[in-house]
Design a protein around this motif. Structure first.
Motif, PDB file in Angstrom:
ATOM      1  N   THR A  72      -4.095 -10.817  -0.717  1.00 41.67           N
ATOM      2  CA  THR A  72      -4.533 -10.968   0.658  1.00 41.67           C
ATOM      3  C   THR A  72      -5.896 -10.318   0.837  1.00 41.67           C
ATOM      4  OG1 THR A  72      -2.241 -10.864   1.397  1.00 41.67           O
ATOM      5  CG2 THR A  72      -3.929 -10.499   3.068  1.00 41.67           C
ATOM      6  N   TYR A  74      -8.651  -9.427   3.934  1.00 43.03           N
ATOM      7  CA  TYR A  74      -8.702  -9.352   5.384  1.00 43.03           C
ATOM      8  C   TYR A  74      -9.711  -8.287   5.816  1.00 43.03           C
ATOM      9  CZ  TYR A  74      -5.696  -5.337   4.478  1.00 43.03           C
ATOM     10  OH  TYR A  74      -5.185  -4.158   3.997  1.00 43.03           O
ATOM     11  N   TYR A  75     -10.143  -8.377   7.072  1.00 47.28           N
ATOM     12  CA  TYR A  75     -11.016  -7.354   7.646  1.00 47.28           C
ATOM     13  C   TYR A  75     -10.146  -6.264   8.247  1.00 47.28           C
ATOM     14  CZ  TYR A  75     -15.252 -10.133   7.310  1.00 47.28           C
ATOM     15  OH  TYR A  75     -16.325 -10.824   6.847  1.00 47.28           O
ATOM     16  N   TRP A  76     -10.490  -5.012   7.973  1.00 46.37           N
ATOM     17  CA  TRP A  76      -9.806  -3.885   8.600  1.00 46.37           C
ATOM     18  C   TRP A  76     -10.825  -2.768   8.792  1.00 46.37           C
ATOM     19  CZ3 TRP A  76      -5.600  -3.521  11.249  1.00 46.37           C
ATOM     20  CH2 TRP A  76      -5.063  -2.271  11.534  1.00 46.37           C
ATOM     21  N   ASP A  82      -8.952  -6.038   0.040  1.00 37.97           N
ATOM     22  CA  ASP A  82      -8.312  -6.940  -0.928  1.00 37.97           C
ATOM     23  C   ASP A  82      -7.070  -6.201  -1.427  1.00 37.97           C
ATOM     24  OD1 ASP A  82      -7.591  -8.604  -3.009  1.00 37.97           O
ATOM     25  OD2 ASP A  82      -9.622  -8.798  -3.793  1.00 37.97           O
ATOM     26  N   GLU A 104       1.121  -9.251   9.972  1.00 36.33           N
ATOM     27  CA  GLU A 104       0.776 -10.673   9.999  1.00 36.33           C
ATOM     28  C   GLU A 104       2.074 -11.450  10.131  1.00 36.33           C
ATOM     29  OE1 GLU A 104      -1.004 -14.199   7.171  1.00 36.33           O
ATOM     30  OE2 GLU A 104      -1.340 -12.132   6.602  1.00 36.33           O
TER      31      GLU A 104
END
Length: 128
Positions: A72, A74-76, A82, A104
């Protein structure tokens, strides 16, 4: 008048479910979108198993699939992350048992499918 509106709104899910069941029973057909597939990413396989077991024990899903090791991105907090996660596929979930701050959880309505399988789902999942 306001109390009638509040009562009607609170009974809507029950009435909708009842109408869908009557329509399905009378016509023998499936009403699109009545069931859905839910995708939930989990941090570990054990978390996915715990959530899946909890859902199954409450009979909120007819089936739960656990896909090991998905990647996965994603922006955090302004950064691209990653990570490896476990994908849980089911029909209903509840936030209380998920360890993420913002899990999610994505649902897709089922528009069509095997009538036998959809009937089995109907029998396997309790009414909410």
């Amino acid at each position: 008048m306001l109390s009638i509106l509040v009562l009607a709104c609170s009974l809507y899910p029950v009435l909708k479910t009842l109408c869908v069941q009557i329509h399905s029973a009378v016509t023998g057909s499936y009403v699109a979108g009545y069931h859905s597939v839910l995708l939930v990413n989990c941090p570990t396989e054990q978390t996915a198993r715990d959530i899946g077991r909890s859902i199954m024990e409450k009979r909120l899903a007819a089936c739960v699939n656990i896909f090991p090791r998905t990647t996965t991105m994603y922006y955090w907090n302004g950064e691209i992350r990653d990570t490896s996660e476990i994908l849980l596929v089911c029909y209903l979930n509840f936030r209380a048992v998920h360890p993420y701050d913002i899990p999610e959880i994505i649902s897709f309505p089922i528009d069509d499918g095997s009538q036998h399988y959809l009937k089995w789902m109907e029998d396997a999942v309790t009414d909410i």
